[in-house]
Design an enzyme around this catalytic site. Sequence first.
Site, PDB file in Angstrom:
ATOM      1  N   HIS A 141      10.864  19.403 -29.064  1.00 26.84           N
ATOM      2  CA  HIS A 141      10.614  18.998 -27.689  1.00 26.84           C
ATOM      3  C   HIS A 141      11.497  17.821 -27.311  1.00 26.84           C
ATOM      4  O   HIS A 141      11.215  17.096 -26.372  1.00 26.84           O
ATOM      5  CB  HIS A 141       9.144  18.645 -27.484  1.00 26.84           C
ATOM      6  CG  HIS A 141       8.211  19.644 -28.100  1.00 26.84           C
ATOM      7  ND1 HIS A 141       7.738  19.507 -29.370  1.00 26.84           N
ATOM      8  CD2 HIS A 141       7.752  20.818 -27.640  1.00 26.84           C
ATOM      9  CE1 HIS A 141       7.002  20.565 -29.673  1.00 26.84           C
ATOM     10  NE2 HIS A 141       6.996  21.371 -28.652  1.00 26.84           N
TER      11      HIS A 141
HETATM   12  S1  FES Z   1       9.481  16.563 -30.294  1.00 25.11           S
HETATM   13 FE1  FES Z   1       7.714  17.820 -30.420  1.00 25.11          FE
HETATM   14  S2  FES Z   1       7.581  18.092 -32.533  1.00 25.11           S
HETATM   15 FE2  FES Z   1       9.273  16.807 -32.393  1.00 25.11          FE
END
Ligand code: FES
Lengths: 182, 486
Positions: free
Chosen positions: A147
């Site tokens: 993410h």
């Molecule tokens: S940014 Fe969501 S798991 Fe690493």
Amino acid sequence: MDSTKKHQADGETRRDFLYLTAGAMGAVAAGTAVWPLVDSMNPAADTLALASTEVNVGSVEAGQTITVVWRGKPVFVHRRSAAEISEVRAEAWQELRDPQSDQSRVKSGHDEWLVLLGVCTHLGCIPMGSKVTDVKGDYNGWFCPCHGSHYDKSGRIRKGPAPTNLAVPPYEFISDTLIRIG
Amino acid sequence: MSRPAQTEKFQNPVVQWIDERLPIFTMLIKEYGVFPMPKNANYLWSFGGISLTMLIIMTVTGVVLAMSYVPHTEMAFDSVERIMRDVNYGWLLRYVHMNGASFFFIAVYIHIMRGLYFGSYKKPRELLWIVGVVIFLLMMATAFMGYALPWSQMSGWGVTVITSLFAKFPLVGDGIVTWLWGGFSVDNPTLNRFFALHFLMPFVILGVVFIHVWALHVTGSNNPAGVEPKSEKDTLPFHPYFTSKDGFALVAFLTVFLATVFFAPLALTEYDHFKAYDSMVTPPHIVPEWYFLPFYAILKSFVYDFTVTLSLLAMAGLLAAFPAAYVYFKKDVQKRNLAFKGVGALLGLLVLVTLLALVTANLEEPSLAAYLKVVIVPAALQGVLAMFGSILLLMVLPWLDTSPVKSARYRPVYKKCLLLLLISFIVLGYAGAQLPEGWPVIAGQVATIYYFAHFLVIVPYLSRKEKTLPVPNSIHEDPRCASKGK
Ligand code: FES
Ligand code: HEM
């Protein structure tokens, strides 16, 4: 008879009391019976036995990161050059999302070694950046592709959804080149 | 179910003999033969039966797959490959099971939208609706665990990301995750229990579906006009009118389903699902199966931590709400006191959690600035709560929408808002599949706001203020009912 009548007038009887105590006993019994079922899903003894790992870091060169497996998860062991250390310590850490100084994330006297749990604090992916060819993110440390969390060279969260810095696992130096994790 | 006394007489002596002892044929005739269906029910009413068929297809193919599948991290991926290559018709079983999950969700999503449009969740069908939401939740859990079984990159990492959500809960979070995993990472104990549960849960679903259908046969079906059948003129017997209609819809649905199985079996899957799991390498982009994407997008939409600074601002706002409520409810003392109590309770809660966060904060260099930045509710926990909340909201919908008019046909504004909800849901699905950067994040956030506003603000508001159109007296007097009563 008399006393029963008196209790009935209060709307309470011996039977209510018996129901309640029997119910309480039943609840305790049910709880006792369920606990082994629930606890059987916790880590078993053999899983717990794998709790510590020893790493020889003698061959790691400055600027290099090795990944070792501890409890099924990756641990990044990064050796830093003096320049890297002074660079990361020059930044004002008080303003970061999870304010921690670089000093507090390493063992003093072993400042060149950064030991991190390689698990993104957002939702558990493995950040990239340990290999020379990896994307290292905007802060030249680690980048989590899941993410988009960016960590700096001290493993601190700088950008993206992760709430806290990469965790430092419990570890100790057995000698200058031998680390025990766990 | 009260005991259906044997009422039918059967020609066939064997059937008659059984029915006298166990009135199963009487029951079948009562519930699926003469059962009165509103005669205006359209094809959207076929999706319940289609969903049940998909559940049965999943169960049958699943049991046979389980005979060749090995739930061990070293062998799971290879055993699925063996199913694909060596087991007779294994490829068919797996592709039917894999795509079947998708088509099961397609059917159930249409089924739920039907309910939202025609007000099927309203009195007297609240419990029927709630049981339906329970089925939806169980289905999601089942599909999630099934997706883990091939032990691919997507399996392992999908499980890691989703189970790690529980770590966001304060104090107990890490303990819960270790318990779910049965260890300190997603590993063999995790795969083993997922297989056991994936095998079990469809049968639990079958039981809950039985309750769902039981409740349905107490209230009877809703219909496009949203008025309850009043006389025999409004209904038709289930057989042959709706057995044939549902049968036709089912064949059409299965045609599309099987066309996908045979001609595009991988259209709905990620290619990383065909690489064996490697616990040391995260694939560049982890996405859940398409049917989870909207909820995944809600999760990702929360990006701001709730800090002490924000909490202080919120407290100031709440303090300002006291005089505002005083002025607003000048005439109604009772309502004013209620408002005061509500605001007071919120304020108390805020103060409490803020103090808790401050006391437990572990600061390296305490200063005012550092205290102001202490995080009370991290963005990720907000996301987790919102994601679960978005489904739980459906459960309380019967009490959020108090409009006496069921069908959106007669609710012009609600109809448009529902369309916006559908669009938001699709936007969420799109945003869920994108990397969390740039405008997809904003699109997801806007859609998330609409999703919650729809249920928490718009629907309660409309149920009080909307000007509804005249509702027909009965189904057969409805000018839109194709076959008018004689
Ligand atoms: S940014 Fe969501 S798991 Fe690493
Ligand atoms: C509600 C019904 C069900 C749903 C939604 C469901 C969903 C799924 C999904 C999404 C997968 C992953 C498919 C893949 O990617 O390959 C899967 C795999 C699997 N399921 Fe199910 N399933 C259901 C019922 C069952 C039942 C009843 C059984 C066994 C009794 C079963 C046994 C299996 C097995 C053995 C696999 C692994 C093999 C494979 O991947 O094809 N499933 N399931």
